[in-house]
Each structure stands twice: as C-alpha cells, then as structure tokens.
Motif scaffolding. Structure first.
Motif, PDB file in Angstrom:
ATOM      1  N   THR A  40      51.873  19.406  37.803  1.00 58.86           N
ATOM      2  CA  THR A  40      52.864  18.796  39.195  1.00 58.86           C
ATOM      3  C   THR A  40      53.789  17.764  38.610  1.00 58.86           C
ATOM      4  OG1 THR A  40      50.528  18.960  40.395  1.00 58.86           O
ATOM      5  CG2 THR A  40      52.138  17.217  41.067  1.00 58.86           C
ATOM      6  N   LYS A  41      53.256  16.978  37.615  1.00 60.04           N
ATOM      7  CA  LYS A  41      54.401  16.100  37.180  1.00 60.04           C
ATOM      8  C   LYS A  41      55.721  16.780  36.539  1.00 60.04           C
ATOM      9  CE  LYS A  41      51.583  11.963  35.931  1.00 60.04           C
ATOM     10  NZ  LYS A  41      50.856  11.162  34.786  1.00 60.04           N
ATOM     11  N   ASN A  42      55.425  17.972  36.017  1.00 55.43           N
ATOM     12  CA  ASN A  42      56.585  18.801  35.347  1.00 55.43           C
ATOM     13  C   ASN A  42      57.286  19.184  36.494  1.00 55.43           C
ATOM     14  OD1 ASN A  42      55.932  18.017  32.705  1.00 55.43           O
ATOM     15  ND2 ASN A  42      54.842  20.111  32.580  1.00 55.43           N
ATOM     16  N   CYS A  43      56.624  19.707  37.493  1.00 59.03           N
ATOM     17  CA  CYS A  43      57.366  20.150  38.786  1.00 59.03           C
ATOM     18  C   CYS A  43      58.166  19.079  39.517  1.00 59.03           C
ATOM     19  CB  CYS A  43      56.478  21.083  39.565  1.00 59.03           C
ATOM     20  SG  CYS A  43      55.789  22.432  39.072  1.00 59.03           S
ATOM     21  N   GLN A  44      57.535  18.069  39.661  1.00 61.72           N
ATOM     22  CA  GLN A  44      58.448  16.979  40.051  1.00 61.72           C
ATOM     23  C   GLN A  44      59.555  16.512  39.383  1.00 61.72           C
ATOM     24  OE1 GLN A  44      55.119  13.868  40.608  1.00 61.72           O
ATOM     25  NE2 GLN A  44      54.762  14.842  42.731  1.00 61.72           N
ATOM     26  N   SER A  45      59.513  16.563  38.071  1.00 61.94           N
ATOM     27  CA  SER A  45      60.620  15.916  37.111  1.00 61.94           C
ATOM     28  C   SER A  45      61.609  17.217  37.442  1.00 61.94           C
ATOM     29  CB  SER A  45      59.980  16.117  35.799  1.00 61.94           C
ATOM     30  OG  SER A  45      61.157  15.783  34.810  1.00 61.94           O
ATOM     31  N   ILE A  46      61.468  18.616  37.394  1.00 59.67           N
ATOM     32  CA  ILE A  46      62.142  19.629  37.199  1.00 59.67           C
ATOM     33  C   ILE A  46      63.019  19.217  38.710  1.00 59.67           C
ATOM     34  CG2 ILE A  46      62.533  22.185  37.666  1.00 59.67           C
ATOM     35  CD1 ILE A  46      60.484  22.268  35.540  1.00 59.67           C
ATOM     36  N   SER A  47      62.201  19.337  39.749  1.00 53.28           N
ATOM     37  CA  SER A  47      62.744  19.102  41.155  1.00 53.28           C
ATOM     38  C   SER A  47      63.962  18.062  41.210  1.00 53.28           C
ATOM     39  CB  SER A  47      61.649  18.965  42.200  1.00 53.28           C
ATOM     40  OG  SER A  47      62.088  18.911  43.385  1.00 53.28           O
ATOM     41  N   ASN A  48      63.482  16.623  40.596  1.00 54.33           N
ATOM     42  CA  ASN A  48      64.017  15.640  40.774  1.00 54.33           C
ATOM     43  C   ASN A  48      65.461  16.005  40.039  1.00 54.33           C
ATOM     44  OD1 ASN A  48      62.042  14.181  42.084  1.00 54.33           O
ATOM     45  ND2 ASN A  48      61.478  13.158  40.489  1.00 54.33           N
ATOM     46  N   ILE A  53      71.543  18.913  41.996  1.00 51.65           N
ATOM     47  CA  ILE A  53      72.405  20.149  41.726  1.00 51.65           C
ATOM     48  C   ILE A  53      72.336  21.266  42.677  1.00 51.65           C
ATOM     49  CG2 ILE A  53      72.812  21.876  39.804  1.00 51.65           C
ATOM     50  CD1 ILE A  53      71.999  19.764  37.979  1.00 51.65           C
ATOM     51  N   LEU A  54      71.220  21.439  43.058  1.00 53.72           N
ATOM     52  CA  LEU A  54      71.069  22.687  43.945  1.00 53.72           C
ATOM     53  C   LEU A  54      71.606  22.292  45.426  1.00 53.72           C
ATOM     54  CD1 LEU A  54      67.295  23.729  43.080  1.00 53.72           C
ATOM     55  CD2 LEU A  54      69.604  25.165  42.590  1.00 53.72           C
ATOM     56  N   ALA A 101      74.694  33.114  38.630  1.00 50.94           N
ATOM     57  CA  ALA A 101      74.395  32.763  40.019  1.00 50.94           C
ATOM     58  C   ALA A 101      75.568  31.859  40.289  1.00 50.94           C
ATOM     59  CB  ALA A 101      73.183  32.186  39.947  1.00 50.94           C
ATOM     60  N   CYS A 102      76.035  30.985  39.522  1.00 53.52           N
ATOM     61  CA  CYS A 102      77.225  30.110  39.835  1.00 53.52           C
ATOM     62  C   CYS A 102      78.176  30.797  40.016  1.00 53.52           C
ATOM     63  CB  CYS A 102      77.015  28.859  38.702  1.00 53.52           C
ATOM     64  SG  CYS A 102      75.873  27.841  38.759  1.00 53.52           S
TER      65      CYS A 102
END
Length: 116
Positions: A40-48, A53-54, A101-102
């Motif tokens: 969960t912490k890793n996902c939040q870090s990635i999301s933040n 950028i997204l 993708a970019c």
C-alpha cells in the motif's frame, strides 16, 4: 477419578492445541498485514509521483468536447485551448527519448490541433 482426570487432560491438551493453532494463524495474519502495508505504501508513493505527470499527459473529455463544440469566439474555448497547449508544451519538453505512449499522445494532440 482417573477417568475424570484423563478427560480434563484430553480437553486441556485439545484446548492448548487450538490456542497454538490460533497463535500461528494470528502470526501469519500479522505477517500478511505487514506485507499489505508495504504494498500500500509503495502504491501510494508511485501514485503521488506519477499522478501529477499523468494529469499533465491526459486530456479530459470535457476539454475535447468544448474545443470541438464551442465557437472559437467563446472565452471557454480559448481557456481549453490554452490548457491543451500547456499539455502539449509539457509533452514536448519531456525527455528526448519519449516513451512510446507519450509519442502517441503527441501525435493525437497534433491531429486535434490541426482540426481546430
């Protein structure tokens, strides 16, 4: 009295076995919980990190609808076009080796701008 004592010992041994089983299950659940917390912490870090950028890379449908449907004389048309331009600038200023993708986003935005 011996039969009664034997039944109590059997009951207590079974009870102790159940307690040990529960202890093992609780320990396992605690370990799983810690693993889930790390994920969960890793996902939040990635999301933040990726969220902003997204946000810069995506063009909301509402922006496209306004650009397509409003007359060019409307102020909202201009606002949305400026937002689209900022997104284009962000993508253009992206690293020289843009991910595929970019590159696709750039191509799609260029097509949209040509039709405006």
């Amino acid at each position: 009295m011996s039969l009664f004592r034997h039944k109590i010992e059997t009951f207590l041994c079974g009870f102790l076995k159940n307690i040990n089983t529960l202890n093992e299950e609780i320990t396992s659940l605690q370990s799983q919980s810690q693993g889930i917390q790390i994920v969960t912490k890793n996902c939040q870090s990635i999301s933040n990190r990726l969220g902003p950028i997204l946000d810069e890379l995506t063009v909301p449908d509402s922006v496209m609808r306004i650009i397509i449907n409003l007359p060019v004389t409307e102020s909202e048309f201009k606002n949305q076009l400026e937002m689209l331009d900022r997104k284009m600038q962000f993508i253009t200023n992206f690293d020289e080796e843009k991910p595929k993708a970019c590159q696709e986003v750039i191509e799609n935005l260029e097509i949209v701008i040509k039709h405006v």
